[in-house]
Design a protein around this motif. Structure first.
Motif, PDB file in Angstrom:
ATOM      1  N   ARG A 241       0.624  -1.137  -0.145  1.00 51.53           N
ATOM      2  CA  ARG A 241      -0.205  -0.179  -0.241  1.00 51.53           C
ATOM      3  C   ARG A 241       1.012   0.825   0.085  1.00 51.53           C
ATOM      4  NH1 ARG A 241      -4.785  -0.936  -1.799  1.00 51.53           N
ATOM      5  NH2 ARG A 241      -5.766   1.131  -0.547  1.00 51.53           N
ATOM      6  N   ARG A 242       2.330   1.109  -0.202  1.00 53.28           N
ATOM      7  CA  ARG A 242       2.910   2.323   0.231  1.00 53.28           C
ATOM      8  C   ARG A 242       3.767   2.658  -0.764  1.00 53.28           C
ATOM      9  NH1 ARG A 242       4.144   0.285   5.702  1.00 53.28           N
ATOM     10  NH2 ARG A 242       5.737  -0.210   5.181  1.00 53.28           N
ATOM     11  N   VAL A 243       4.117   1.063  -1.861  1.00 53.03           N
ATOM     12  CA  VAL A 243       5.119   1.586  -2.681  1.00 53.03           C
ATOM     13  C   VAL A 243       3.952   1.693  -4.331  1.00 53.03           C
ATOM     14  CG1 VAL A 243       6.714   0.603  -1.472  1.00 53.03           C
ATOM     15  CG2 VAL A 243       5.516  -1.396  -3.076  1.00 53.03           C
ATOM     16  N   VAL A 244       4.976   1.881  -5.710  1.00 54.61           N
ATOM     17  CA  VAL A 244       4.422   1.690  -6.163  1.00 54.61           C
ATOM     18  C   VAL A 244       4.648   0.614  -6.716  1.00 54.61           C
ATOM     19  CG1 VAL A 244       3.798   2.902  -8.935  1.00 54.61           C
ATOM     20  CG2 VAL A 244       3.825   4.156  -6.811  1.00 54.61           C
ATOM     21  N   GLY A 245       3.641  -0.193  -7.216  1.00 55.92           N
ATOM     22  CA  GLY A 245       4.894  -2.111  -7.501  1.00 55.92           C
ATOM     23  C   GLY A 245       3.829  -3.479  -7.871  1.00 55.92           C
ATOM     24  N   GLY A 246       4.034  -4.365  -8.305  1.00 51.02           N
ATOM     25  CA  GLY A 246       2.706  -5.804  -7.755  1.00 51.02           C
ATOM     26  C   GLY A 246       2.362  -5.538  -9.719  1.00 51.02           C
ATOM     27  N   ASN A 247       1.616  -6.213 -10.113  1.00 50.42           N
ATOM     28  CA  ASN A 247       1.098  -6.634 -10.407  1.00 50.42           C
ATOM     29  C   ASN A 247      -0.586  -6.077 -10.987  1.00 50.42           C
ATOM     30  OD1 ASN A 247       1.983  -8.836 -11.292  1.00 50.42           O
ATOM     31  ND2 ASN A 247       0.980 -10.148  -9.966  1.00 50.42           N
ATOM     32  N   LEU A 248      -0.576  -5.047 -11.810  1.00 49.81           N
ATOM     33  CA  LEU A 248      -1.867  -4.874 -11.935  1.00 49.81           C
ATOM     34  C   LEU A 248      -2.573  -4.875 -13.187  1.00 49.81           C
ATOM     35  CD1 LEU A 248      -3.555  -2.020 -11.459  1.00 49.81           C
ATOM     36  CD2 LEU A 248      -1.761  -0.208 -12.998  1.00 49.81           C
ATOM     37  N   SER A 249      -4.179  -5.482 -12.684  1.00 47.62           N
ATOM     38  CA  SER A 249      -4.848  -5.798 -13.947  1.00 47.62           C
ATOM     39  C   SER A 249      -5.901  -4.631 -14.105  1.00 47.62           C
ATOM     40  CB  SER A 249      -5.713  -6.762 -13.993  1.00 47.62           C
ATOM     41  OG  SER A 249      -6.777  -6.591 -13.023  1.00 47.62           O
ATOM     42  N   LEU A 250      -5.920  -4.073 -15.948  1.00 51.02           N
ATOM     43  CA  LEU A 250      -6.446  -3.179 -16.646  1.00 51.02           C
ATOM     44  C   LEU A 250      -7.340  -3.851 -17.612  1.00 51.02           C
ATOM     45  CD1 LEU A 250      -3.544  -0.895 -17.501  1.00 51.02           C
ATOM     46  CD2 LEU A 250      -5.374  -0.913 -15.536  1.00 51.02           C
ATOM     47  N   SER A 251      -8.760  -3.458 -17.677  1.00 47.75           N
ATOM     48  CA  SER A 251      -9.358  -3.435 -18.546  1.00 47.75           C
ATOM     49  C   SER A 251      -9.821  -1.917 -19.634  1.00 47.75           C
ATOM     50  CB  SER A 251     -10.757  -3.838 -18.371  1.00 47.75           C
ATOM     51  OG  SER A 251     -12.033  -3.793 -19.305  1.00 47.75           O
ATOM     52  N   VAL A 252      -9.578  -1.169 -20.428  1.00 41.91           N
ATOM     53  CA  VAL A 252      -9.054  -0.707 -21.731  1.00 41.91           C
ATOM     54  C   VAL A 252     -10.323  -1.163 -23.145  1.00 41.91           C
ATOM     55  CG1 VAL A 252      -7.620   1.273 -22.390  1.00 41.91           C
ATOM     56  CG2 VAL A 252      -6.982  -0.767 -20.070  1.00 41.91           C
ATOM     57  N   PRO A 253     -10.680   0.183 -23.454  1.00 40.90           N
ATOM     58  CA  PRO A 253     -11.759   0.087 -24.030  1.00 40.90           C
ATOM     59  C   PRO A 253     -10.953  -0.156 -26.318  1.00 40.90           C
ATOM     60  CG  PRO A 253     -12.208   2.575 -23.799  1.00 40.90           C
ATOM     61  CD  PRO A 253     -10.811   1.783 -22.669  1.00 40.90           C
ATOM     62  N   SER A 254     -11.410  -0.194 -26.472  1.00 40.14           N
ATOM     63  CA  SER A 254     -10.783  -1.487 -27.676  1.00 40.14           C
ATOM     64  C   SER A 254      -9.980   0.252 -28.885  1.00 40.14           C
ATOM     65  CB  SER A 254     -10.621  -1.464 -28.821  1.00 40.14           C
ATOM     66  OG  SER A 254     -12.155  -0.864 -29.441  1.00 40.14           O
ATOM     67  N   ASP A 255     -10.383   1.342 -28.558  1.00 41.24           N
ATOM     68  CA  ASP A 255      -9.726   2.116 -29.504  1.00 41.24           C
ATOM     69  C   ASP A 255      -8.201   3.110 -29.304  1.00 41.24           C
ATOM     70  OD1 ASP A 255      -9.119   4.110 -31.413  1.00 41.24           O
ATOM     71  OD2 ASP A 255     -10.938   4.832 -31.848  1.00 41.24           O
ATOM     72  N   PHE A 256      -9.179   3.675 -27.648  1.00 42.57           N
ATOM     73  CA  PHE A 256      -8.438   4.727 -26.332  1.00 42.57           C
ATOM     74  C   PHE A 256      -7.470   3.500 -26.466  1.00 42.57           C
ATOM     75  CE2 PHE A 256      -7.805   6.004 -21.783  1.00 42.57           C
ATOM     76  CZ  PHE A 256      -7.280   6.918 -22.672  1.00 42.57           C
TER      77      PHE A 256
END
Length: 301
Positions: free
Chosen positions: A87-102
């Motif tokens: 919770r204090r650092v920027v790191g680890g796994n990040l799962s994203l859902s993103v629209p196709s065109d953007f």
């Protein structure tokens, strides 16, 4: 079920040779500590402590069990520390859902930049215009146009003033003419879009704040926003797209904006997550970078 607080009192009593000392250290009464030991021994079906009014010692079963209890508490504390560190650092796994065109045409390069700044981050990106079920799918963050329909989700603005823009290629306009009012769209080939199996054939506009709706038709429908974008650039018809998606083509002349006297529908871009506790330093850093890059992209010439 064995309770962690009962394990903690057992280990503390064994270390101090006193159940009263364990009670004081855990800020409970001796009666509560005694009840914790009875629960633990009841769960195990074994006597762990031999105790009298003046002394306390481990039974053979207690000696065997003590190290296991220590290991459990150590693992729980290590897990708590790992979560706190995460919770204090920027790191680890990040799962994203993103629209196709953007996602393909803009966010791809910004994610490259994000990982260059934060190499400890690992990304799993889902490119789709289908709205992800964030409570069932392994998606931590979704980038979506328009506020989420589920009011329990948290939506943080990335481009709150974004709107749809009606556009077509110069080639299409040369062959078929330019619509002057929304009603003229009925005479044009409109490139329509499917979202979650719903066909968007009702296009809305505003003139002096008054809403206007027009039913459009055409010979092409797709559930992928980027495909609709490509069809428009290739001169296949008129598209009604997010300004973010087509801004580069409007600037370089591959597309032309239509109906300048009419305002398009609002299409705010948001970062969506299930709960504010999901806003880890990694998610916050991503939102900050995307907000800055989108603002710059909209104002660059």
């Amino acid at each position: 079920m064995i309770r962690l607080e009962d394990l903690a009192i057992f280990v503390c009593a064994a270390d101090n040779g006193s159940l009263s000392a364990a009670a004081r250290q855990h800020d409970v009464t001796p009666a509560v500590a005694s009840a914790a030991m009875k629960r633990l021994e009841g769960e195990l079906g074994a006597r762990l402590l031999a105790r009298s009014t003046r002394s306390l010692r481990l039974t053979p079963d207690g000696e065997r069990y003590l190290q296991y209890a220590r290991n459990v508490l150590a693992e729980v504390n290590a897990g708590r520390d790992a979560v706190a560190h995460g919770r204090r650092v920027v790191g680890g796994n990040l799962s994203l859902s993103v629209p196709s065109d953007f996602g393909r045409n803009l966010m791809c390069q910004w994610l490259d930049e994000f990982q260059a700044q934060h190499p400890a981050v690992s990304l799993q990106v889902r490119i789709s215009d289908r709205v992800a079920d964030m409570f069932r799918q392994p998606v931590e963050v979704a980038i979506r146009y328009s506020p989420p329909e589920d009011s329990s989700l948290v939506a943080l603005p990335l481009a709150p003033d974004n709107r749809r823009v009606l556009c077509a290629s110069p080639d299409y306009l040369a062959r078929h003419g330019r619509p002057r009012t929304p009603a003229d769209l009925r005479q044009h080939n409109c490139l329509r879009y499917l979202l979650s199996d719903m066909l968007h054939s009702q296009w809305g506009f505003f003139q002096d704040g008054a809403p206007l709706q027009v039913q459009v038709s055409g010979d092409r429908v797709c559930d992928d926003g980027e495909m609709v974008h490509r069809w428009a650039v290739d001169g296949r018809g008129i598209a009604y797209k997010s300004r973010l998606d087509v801004l580069a083509d409007l600037r370089n002349g591959r597309l032309e904006a239509l109906l300048p006297d009419y305002e398009g529908e609002a299409s705010p871009l948001n970062l969506v997550c299930t709960h504010r506790m999901s806003l880890s330093p990694t998610v916050r850093a991503l939102r900050e970078l995307l907000g800055e890059r989108i603002a710059r992209y909209l104002t660059d010439r």
